[in-house]
Motif scaffolding. Sequence first.
Motif, PDB file in Angstrom:
ATOM      1  N   ASP A 666      56.029  79.048  66.190  1.00 49.86           N
ATOM      2  CA  ASP A 666      54.874  79.917  66.384  1.00 49.86           C
ATOM      3  C   ASP A 666      53.930  79.207  67.350  1.00 49.86           C
ATOM      4  N   ILE A 667      54.087  79.516  68.644  1.00 54.96           N
ATOM      5  CA  ILE A 667      53.307  78.821  69.666  1.00 54.96           C
ATOM      6  C   ILE A 667      51.807  79.000  69.455  1.00 54.96           C
ATOM      7  N   PRO A 668      51.306  80.228  69.198  1.00 62.42           N
ATOM      8  CA  PRO A 668      49.860  80.352  68.938  1.00 62.42           C
ATOM      9  C   PRO A 668      49.402  79.494  67.754  1.00 62.42           C
ATOM     10  N   HIS A 669      50.229  79.371  66.722  1.00 58.81           N
ATOM     11  CA  HIS A 669      49.837  78.557  65.570  1.00 58.81           C
ATOM     12  C   HIS A 669      49.651  77.100  65.976  1.00 58.81           C
ATOM     13  N   VAL A 670      50.581  76.573  66.801  1.00 63.77           N
ATOM     14  CA  VAL A 670      50.452  75.196  67.294  1.00 63.77           C
ATOM     15  C   VAL A 670      49.172  75.040  68.093  1.00 63.77           C
ATOM     16  N   LEU A 671      48.902  75.987  68.979  1.00 61.39           N
ATOM     17  CA  LEU A 671      47.722  75.878  69.843  1.00 61.39           C
ATOM     18  C   LEU A 671      46.432  76.052  69.048  1.00 61.39           C
ATOM     19  N   LEU A 672      46.441  76.897  68.017  1.00 63.89           N
ATOM     20  CA  LEU A 672      45.243  77.065  67.177  1.00 63.89           C
ATOM     21  C   LEU A 672      44.955  75.799  66.379  1.00 63.89           C
ATOM     22  N   LEU A 673      45.987  75.151  65.870  1.00 61.04           N
ATOM     23  CA  LEU A 673      45.784  73.878  65.176  1.00 61.04           C
ATOM     24  C   LEU A 673      45.180  72.843  66.117  1.00 61.04           C
ATOM     25  N   THR A 674      45.640  72.836  67.362  1.00 59.91           N
ATOM     26  CA  THR A 674      45.102  71.900  68.356  1.00 59.91           C
ATOM     27  C   THR A 674      43.626  72.192  68.614  1.00 59.91           C
ATOM     28  N   GLY A 708      53.289  72.192  74.100  1.00 62.43           N
ATOM     29  CA  GLY A 708      52.324  72.142  72.999  1.00 62.43           C
ATOM     30  C   GLY A 708      52.146  70.732  72.465  1.00 62.43           C
ATOM     31  N   ALA A 709      53.258  69.965  72.410  1.00 64.52           N
ATOM     32  CA  ALA A 709      53.169  68.581  71.933  1.00 64.52           C
ATOM     33  C   ALA A 709      52.303  67.745  72.861  1.00 64.52           C
ATOM     34  N   VAL A 710      52.486  67.912  74.162  1.00 68.53           N
ATOM     35  CA  VAL A 710      51.686  67.150  75.133  1.00 68.53           C
ATOM     36  C   VAL A 710      50.208  67.491  74.981  1.00 68.53           C
ATOM     37  N   ARG A 711      49.872  68.768  74.803  1.00 68.12           N
ATOM     38  CA  ARG A 711      48.458  69.160  74.654  1.00 68.12           C
ATOM     39  C   ARG A 711      47.846  68.523  73.411  1.00 68.12           C
ATOM     40  N   ALA A 712      48.552  68.618  72.281  1.00 68.23           N
ATOM     41  CA  ALA A 712      48.003  68.079  71.034  1.00 68.23           C
ATOM     42  C   ALA A 712      47.896  66.557  71.091  1.00 68.23           C
ATOM     43  N   LEU A 713      48.912  65.900  71.645  1.00 59.65           N
ATOM     44  CA  LEU A 713      48.904  64.439  71.705  1.00 59.65           C
ATOM     45  C   LEU A 713      47.881  63.916  72.702  1.00 59.65           C
ATOM     46  N   THR A 720      42.195  58.646  69.079  1.00 52.86           N
ATOM     47  CA  THR A 720      42.752  57.432  68.493  1.00 52.86           C
ATOM     48  C   THR A 720      43.831  56.878  69.414  1.00 52.86           C
ATOM     49  N   PRO A 721      43.475  55.948  70.298  1.00 52.03           N
ATOM     50  CA  PRO A 721      44.444  55.390  71.253  1.00 52.03           C
ATOM     51  C   PRO A 721      45.471  54.496  70.567  1.00 52.03           C
ATOM     52  N   ASP A 722      46.321  55.110  69.749  1.00 51.62           N
ATOM     53  CA  ASP A 722      47.320  54.391  68.953  1.00 51.62           C
ATOM     54  C   ASP A 722      48.616  54.252  69.760  1.00 51.62           C
ATOM     55  N   THR A 723      49.302  53.106  69.620  1.00 51.83           N
ATOM     56  CA  THR A 723      50.532  52.889  70.389  1.00 51.83           C
ATOM     57  C   THR A 723      51.646  53.861  69.987  1.00 51.83           C
ATOM     58  N   GLU A 724      51.704  54.181  68.706  1.00 52.05           N
ATOM     59  CA  GLU A 724      52.728  55.124  68.244  1.00 52.05           C
ATOM     60  C   GLU A 724      52.477  56.512  68.818  1.00 52.05           C
ATOM     61  N   VAL A 725      51.221  56.915  68.850  1.00 51.56           N
ATOM     62  CA  VAL A 725      50.865  58.206  69.442  1.00 51.56           C
ATOM     63  C   VAL A 725      51.180  58.202  70.933  1.00 51.56           C
ATOM     64  N   GLN A 726      50.880  57.069  71.597  1.00 48.20           N
ATOM     65  CA  GLN A 726      51.168  56.954  73.030  1.00 48.20           C
ATOM     66  C   GLN A 726      52.666  57.105  73.289  1.00 48.20           C
ATOM     67  N   ALA A 727      53.495  56.485  72.433  1.00 43.49           N
ATOM     68  CA  ALA A 727      54.943  56.586  72.599  1.00 43.49           C
ATOM     69  C   ALA A 727      55.425  58.022  72.427  1.00 43.49           C
TER      70      ALA A 727
END
Length: 740
Positions: A666-674, A708-713, A720-727
């Motif tokens: 559900d693309i809108p759901h992902v974007l709304l959460l973001t 959507g993943a790139v937008r949220a991340l 939070t500039p976390d290394t795991e998030v960066q990866a």
Amino acid sequence: MASYAPADRSFGTLLFGLRRRAGLSQEDLAHAAGVSVRTLSYLEQGRSRGPQRRTVQALAKALGLDAADARELEEAASLGRPRPARTADAPPPAAAPEATLNTSTPDLLPRAPRAFHGRASELAALTRATAGEAPVCLVIGPAGVGKTALVLHWAHHDPAGLTDGRLYADLRGFSDTGEPAAVEVLREFLLALGVPQERIPESANGAAALFRSLAANRQLLVVLDNARDSEQVRPLLPGGDRCVTVVTSRHRLPGLIVTDTARPVAVDVLAPQDATVLLARILGTERVHAEPAAALRLAELCGGLPLALRVAAARLAGRPDWSLGTMAAELSDETRRLSLLDLEDTGVRAALRLTLRQLPAHVARLFAALGRHPGTHVDRYAAAALANTDPATAESALERLAVAHLLTETAPGRWTMHDLVRLYARGLDAQPDTLKRVLDHYITTATGAVAAAEPGTEDCFPLPADFLPPAAVREFGDRSAAVAWYAAERNNLTQAVAAAHAAALHDRTWRIVMTMWPLIVWRVRDGWVPLLETALTATRANADEHGEARVLNVLGWVLTEEGRTPEALVHLEAASALAARAGDAFAEANALIVLAMVQASLNDLDQAARSCERAVELARETGDQRMERLAMQHLARHQTDAGHWHRALTTATHALALGNQPDTTDIPHVLLLTIKGEALLGLGNHTEGITQLDLAAREAESAGYDDGAVRALTALLRATPDTEVQARYDTALARLTTRT
């Protein structure tokens, strides 16, 4: 005729004189009559004094004899046929003692092929397949791929241990001259093994039994070339466990694998470099090396098929003033390519015609229909639509074509044709509505894929007035099945659009494009503009304002995503106006949402918000909750970008409460959460904001929604500039980049 009739009136002498009078070589007459050169030589020498009537008739026809001369030739043959007086005490023919046989080593192999090159892996496979006890090797491949050349090259290099002779028979399973009877082949083998003519049994069973008994203690190589089917081969297999049999065929001959444990060796087209070396062997290295790019282009246009390469080289050999580039330019014309790859009675078309002639009528009809398929791969549903039949019948015919090497199964349930085979099929007669049927198949199937990928989506269009429904339609159990189908069929869908456009089937052209919109949403930066512009041209040619508004809307959105704002603005304003005039509230709301994106990119966030608010009103008027949620998602985005955190949080929360589609992406759901996460961060609620952004990112990652993943991340990294998030961000961005 008297001057050519020898005094002894023997058949061999008479035949020799008639051949000389006709000006034919032994090779010429053997080919025309459908007998081997060795058989003809034996006949003229008197070693085979009384050939069968069918052989005499074939020789008479090839020599062009009139009725009287043909009758005289038959009389001479009949005088030489043995008529042993048999008694109850006479031994049967199969009991011929070994001591009476000619002990010379027979060799019926034709000469080794010239200009042979490469095939190292196939030669090694052939050597492996002919090892062991009484092996039967089955060399298979399409017409013109060089099966016979491969086997003869291998055979002339003295396979280890085969010291007692080499027998060869062309079974002519794919020939205009007709197949030799088994007894004729066996008679030639037995003569070569030293059996006197009068000791050879009249029946095929008797001759086969004698051949097996004579081969039982020998180390023979038996080559059975151009076999039509397993039944044609079985009576010709030698006995004992020290003989090696190699069979070549355009068919797979699975029956021979079952009954005689035949070991298949597949022969495919030549790789580009090997193809150019073959050209050099025929034309000379200097001529080919002078134009390396043109040589590679010739290899490509011939599809790596040795027969096609040899014909092209023969044409060039006869035209020393032609460059390879000139020939490549000639072959580039698809309407002439097959004509240029035919010489006299040899060529690609002739070979394919003979292959097709062996197949049942309904399989041949499907083959002709496949020539109208606009893409490169078919499944059983597309084939069924082309042939106007059911998928089970179509699949059976596809498998028959694959057995005959007219198709290749590249993956389970997906078949493709060699380029030259496709051109041949395209030139055959097919039903006039064949293209329309397969286009309607794609419209129907893609509509089902949209419904599975995006449940609850409004239909993009009504079906064409003259729509031809397929007999059966593929069903999609879930979104993943629909996505897999889209991934496999994208090129076919694109080529279907081009075919519909070329055929002026405008109502199909734009509809197929619009069924691809889930792909466009998932891969928006994937070069969709030319396809959408083709669809737009089709709607206007069809005077379909409804379709035009829908296409303009999607085109405007894609242009917006590509940063082509001025062009997008023109299309979206036109889409909104067309939809309003047509009373299409859904299309108008959609156009306003995308128009708002353009307005936002021009920094007019207030106007963007007003456009989205109007879209929300239109969606509520029509009771379309999905469109309402989409409009609110975009409204919340514009509110977030304007820094109106409370409004954005309220709008996003309201939209999320409208629900999402379970078990789907559900693309809108992902974007709304973001958006909700960003709004919470803006309001200073870091813990909850990070939680929402991480939830959005993980939902997008699990579904393969990289954008959507790139937008949220991206938003999460700011918090939070976390290394795991960066990866995770780097991984998603890499996937997105490679697909755009």
